[in-house]
Design a protein around this motif. Structure first.
Motif, PDB file in Angstrom:
ATOM      1  N   PRO A 268       0.809  -1.336  -0.005  1.00  0.00           N
ATOM      2  CA  PRO A 268       0.037  -0.029  -0.042  1.00  0.00           C
ATOM      3  C   PRO A 268       0.933   1.271  -0.150  1.00  0.00           C
ATOM      4  O   PRO A 268       1.824   1.385   0.652  1.00  0.00           O
ATOM      5  N   TYR A 270       0.913   5.638   0.794  1.00  0.00           N
ATOM      6  CA  TYR A 270       0.595   6.659   0.967  1.00  0.00           C
ATOM      7  C   TYR A 270       1.719   7.585   1.557  1.00  0.00           C
ATOM      8  O   TYR A 270       2.554   6.979   2.507  1.00  0.00           O
ATOM      9  N   SER A 378      -5.507   5.026   1.082  1.00  0.00           N
ATOM     10  CA  SER A 378      -4.297   4.322   0.732  1.00  0.00           C
ATOM     11  C   SER A 378      -4.597   3.959  -0.666  1.00  0.00           C
ATOM     12  O   SER A 378      -5.754   3.921  -1.454  1.00  0.00           O
TER      13      SER A 378
END
Length: 448
Positions: A268, A270, A378
């Motif tokens: 993920p 971010y 995300s």
């Protein structure tokens, strides 16, 4: 001690010589002999018995007087081995690694005793590895901790001490507190961390842990230079052709099922940023979009789409998987001259999420820029999408993702990977999703 017997005739040695005494018939003289203790009639060799295991041996004693004997067994160190007797059967049970001796005593009814001693060894067995310690896949600068006691067994029940060594300290180092091993990622690469469990006698078992460290930043770009680019994408319900450096994507049933080219990320992201150059060759009822998977259980997929709907030429949708609704966020939808609408015309789109702000740009024109901490932030997978009229063709000149990996180790210190399920399985029939207009605040609450 004397033992007395009855005889009809005896010869007694007197001080002056040996005189026969003929006793009258029926008269007897009682004579007394010395009694003898029981005697061992064999030895017992050294006995080896493991902790929590028992072994039996037979003790052999003779009593010169033919009396019945009783037995007892005593260990010199009950902390190493215990001993008990049942008749002349001696049972020894291992308690802890070490050496001891067992004394076996045989007694007659008069209290006379004989004994023998044999040695007992309780061997120290090495610890054994149980299963496999999972690999540690992580990012530079992160740490992961794991209690490794469940991955070792000490057959003798002794306490274990743990250490860890890294084959490449420039990639990862390790430390131990009790049975908890902590690994720290220092540089990109792969290292083998050897976890050692040692018993008090110095015997040990090893468990290797593969440590793979990646950069915190991930970036990939596809310019669709050749058809080999398609090998990196999962195409579903669509025809995909690379022609003159442009990906042409069409869905044979775009009105009901979108055509997708999907790609999962290794971890993920971010913050993140998507840059894409996209447009439409077919204009009538044709929509080109980018979808991204958020990992949120309800608002799993967001979509930025170009194509005429009402008075808009771009729209942002949030797919509500629970209620099967396509929620059009009016704050992020509208009409802009920066979005090109002609056949074959391409628009450079930037979508980004950083610092809690979600931003969209067409060319150099900002379409939206809003802050809301509740928006699913995300990015775990992306898809290039054709939707609308059957066989309507949409175009992608290039596509790029850039971001920082989100490292969220589980108890087994393995970074979760992007879901293996395809986005197209998440939304098989776009037509089944009811379109509902809503605002950012109505959907996610006040910005924060």
């Amino acid at each position: 001690m004397l033992r007395c017997t009855m005889q009809s005739r005896r010869f007694l040695r007197l001080r002056g010589g040996l005189l026969p005494w003929l006793l009258p018939c029926g008269f007897a003289l009682t004579a007394c002999d010395d009694a003898e203790p029981p005697a061992s009639c064999g030895f017992i060799p050294q006995l080896t018995v493991a902790v929590d295991e028992s072994s039996a041996v037979t003790a052999c004693f003779n009593d010169p007087n033919g009396d019945r004997l009783s037995y007892r067994a005593t260990s010199s160190d009950p902390g190493v081995a215990t001993a008990s007797a049942s008749g002349n059967t001696i049972t020894v049970t291992g308690v802890a690694p070490g050496n001891a001796s067992v004394s076996v005593t045989a007694a007659d009814p008069g209290g006379l005793e004989g004994s023998l001693v044999f040695r007992v060894m309780v061997p120290n067995r090495p610890p054994v590895a149980v299963g496999f310690i999972p690999a540690f896949n992580t990012l530079v600068g992160d740490t992961g901790s794991l209690d490794v006691s469940e991955f070792f067994h000490e057959p003798d029940g002794q306490s274990l001490t743990y250490t860890v060594d890294s084959s490449d300290p420039a990639v990862a180092t390790g430390s131990v507190a009790g049975s908890v091993v902590t690994l720290r990622a220092l540089g990109v690469g792969t290292s083998i961390a050897q976890v050692r469990a040692t018993d008090p006698g110095g015997l040990y078992a090893l468990q290797p842990v593969t440590v793979t460290v990646r950069q915190a930043d991930e970036r990939f770009r596809d310019d669709f230079d050749t058809s080999a680019s398609l090998d990196k994408w999962l195409v579903s319900n669509a025809t995909a052709v690379v022609r003159q450096g442009v990906l042409e994507l069409a869905s044979p049933d775009g009105a009901s099922v979108a055509g997708l080219a999907e790609r999962a990320l290794t971890s993920p992201l971010y913050p993140w940023r998507i840059d894409v150059s996209m447009g439409r060759r077919s204009l009538e009822s044709s929509f080109v979009s980018v979808w991204w998977w958020t990992g949120d259980p309800v608002y799993s997929i967001l979509s930025f789409e170009i194509g005429p709907q009402l008075s808009n030429n771009y729209n942002l949708f949030v797919f509500d998987m629970a209620s099967r609704m396509a929620l059009r966020i009016v704050d992020f939808s509208g009409a802009s001259d920066a979005v090109k609408e002609g056949s074959g015309e391409l628009t450079d789109i930037e979508l980004s999420f950083s610092g809690g702000r979600f931003r969209g740009v067409a060319g150099t024109t900002e379409l939206f820029n809003a802050k809301n901490s509740l928006i699913p932030r995300s990015l775990t997978a992306v898809a290039l999408v054709s939707r609308g009229a059957p066989n309507a063709t949409v175009l992608f000149d290039w596509f790029e993702v850039d971001g920082t990996m989100v490292n969220t180790p589980a108890f087994d210190w393995t970074v979760p990977k992007a879901p293996a399920i395809a986005l197209s399985r998440q939304i098989r029939a776009v037509r089944e999703f009811r379109v509902v207009d809503t605002t950012l605040e109505e959907l996610f609450g006040p910005g924060g």
